[in-house]
Design an enzyme around this catalytic site. Sequence first.
Site, PDB file in Angstrom:
ATOM      1  CB  SER A 136      11.698  -5.206  -1.550  1.00 25.77           C
ATOM      2  OG  SER A 136      12.302  -4.223  -0.775  1.00 25.77           O
ATOM      3  CB  CYS A 192       2.828   2.909   1.943  1.00 23.36           C
ATOM      4  SG  CYS A 192       3.884   1.498   1.700  1.00 23.36           S
TER       5      CYS A 192
HETATM    6  C1  LIG Z   1       3.577  -5.019  -0.471  1.00 24.92           C
HETATM    7  C2  LIG Z   1       4.405  -3.797  -0.720  1.00 24.92           C
HETATM    8  N1  LIG Z   1       4.761  -3.503  -1.978  1.00 24.92           N
HETATM    9  C3  LIG Z   1       5.501  -2.412  -2.259  1.00 24.92           C
HETATM   10  C4  LIG Z   1       5.916  -1.532  -1.274  1.00 24.92           C
HETATM   11  C5  LIG Z   1       6.758  -0.353  -1.647  1.00 24.92           C
HETATM   12  O1  LIG Z   1       8.060  -0.661  -1.299  1.00 24.92           O
HETATM   13  P1  LIG Z   1       9.278   0.379  -1.353  1.00 24.92           P
HETATM   14  O2  LIG Z   1       8.732   1.639  -0.777  1.00 24.92           O
HETATM   15  O3  LIG Z   1      10.318  -0.293  -0.534  1.00 24.92           O
HETATM   16  O4  LIG Z   1       9.695   0.536  -2.756  1.00 24.92           O
HETATM   17  C6  LIG Z   1       5.549  -1.787   0.061  1.00 24.92           C
HETATM   18  C7  LIG Z   1       5.938  -0.850   1.147  1.00 24.92           C
HETATM   19  O5  LIG Z   1       5.708  -1.041   2.310  1.00 24.92           O
HETATM   20  C8  LIG Z   1       4.782  -2.941   0.346  1.00 24.92           C
HETATM   21  O6  LIG Z   1       4.422  -3.239   1.600  1.00 24.92           O
END
Ligand SMILES: Cc1ncc(COP(=O)(O)O)c(C=O)c1O
Length: 384
Positions: free
Chosen positions: A200, A323
């Site tokens: 990301s 989240c």
């Molecule tokens: C470890 C991890 N994976 C995936 C995500 C999801 O990322 P995004 O909402 O930027 O797609 C998060 C969101 O905080 C995360 O902490």
Amino acid sequence: MQGKRVYMDNAASTRMDEKVLEAMEPYLFEKYSVATSEFGHSMGIEAKEGLEEARKSIAKRLGAAPGEMIFTSGSAESSNLAIKGVMEANKGHLIVSDIEDFAVLHTARTLEKAGYEVSYLPVDEEGFVDPDELVDTIRDDTVLVSIQHANQEIGTIQDISALAGICDEAEVLFHTDATHTFTRVPLDVEKIPVDLVTLSAHTIHGPKGIGALYVREGTPLKKQMEGGFQEFDMRGGLENIPGAVGFSKAVELVAEDENRRLKELRDMIIDRVQEEIPDTTLNGSREQRLPQNANITFHYVEGESITLHLDMRGIAVSTGSACFSRSLEASHVIMGIGGDHERAHGSVRFSLGRFNTEEEVNYVVDNIKEVVKRLREISPLGKE
Ligand SMILES: Cc1ncc(COP(=O)(O)O)c(C=O)c1O
């Protein structure tokens, strides 16, 4: 809000670096065509070149070939594509850890509801998956194992080399969510046999809405987003070229001395809190820990009260992952490492980024000391 503001919630998202914006600007206002127009006109060619240059430099940082990198809208989409894509292409048994981000965990549950068999691996009190337990859980029909590189809340870094090695030997595909480790903790797909990696941009001062999935050449994957033939026919839809260029710049800007500096700031938080505030517990591993993460439970107080009081003093921290914080349920990560509801609700995550300073760290710790002391004086949880 007026007065001093300190942002220490960089695991949720970071402030974009100005240099990233500068790199993106030409692709917003001059080279704004789309890659699919490369056969129609020269503006399409220059857009396509920007996209491919970005792909090349991001792939290089991971030890990958450019053709193994699919741009997506972010980590959630990358993990959805990796897990649903592999499981739907192969059918069989899936293994994930108990403390994954919801992008992985909820995807696993959705597949379970659709009839796939899923095993959830527990973790120890520091958040580590036991490699022997992985060996025991792999079955003849296991298709994919998905275990994060580091945890979003407690910062524990898994022994990804051992876990991927086990899967490689068992001829099982291995996916890792590297949202919080990419550029901060080494990961080289030439040396470690991972097949899919979620990446990301917005966690490393890049733009929001862009991420990538590394897919080792030859990995069977079913396309999830129908549309055109973009991204090697693995993800339909107009490419986000300014985003990809910004992502690549963000990757280029993370240097090793920045990671060392973050580690020093992180250790200042942990050491000062542990020395100066009684009844605290560090969540996660002290040694195998993200350079940018400190997560501490302040016993006998609610994390929600701490974050609210800190917010009134201009300080942004969180009680869990971004989240997670919309729900008032106890964090599945703290519960996963054997914590109880009190420990989960009293946990505060400090996540650092490029723009945090030593002065800010001291300001945050001074304030948290005061806030925790006051809250404990009136806490109904009490010491008894
Ligand atoms: C470890 C991890 N994976 C995936 C995500 C999801 O990322 P995004 O909402 O930027 O797609 C998060 C969101 O905080 C995360 O902490």
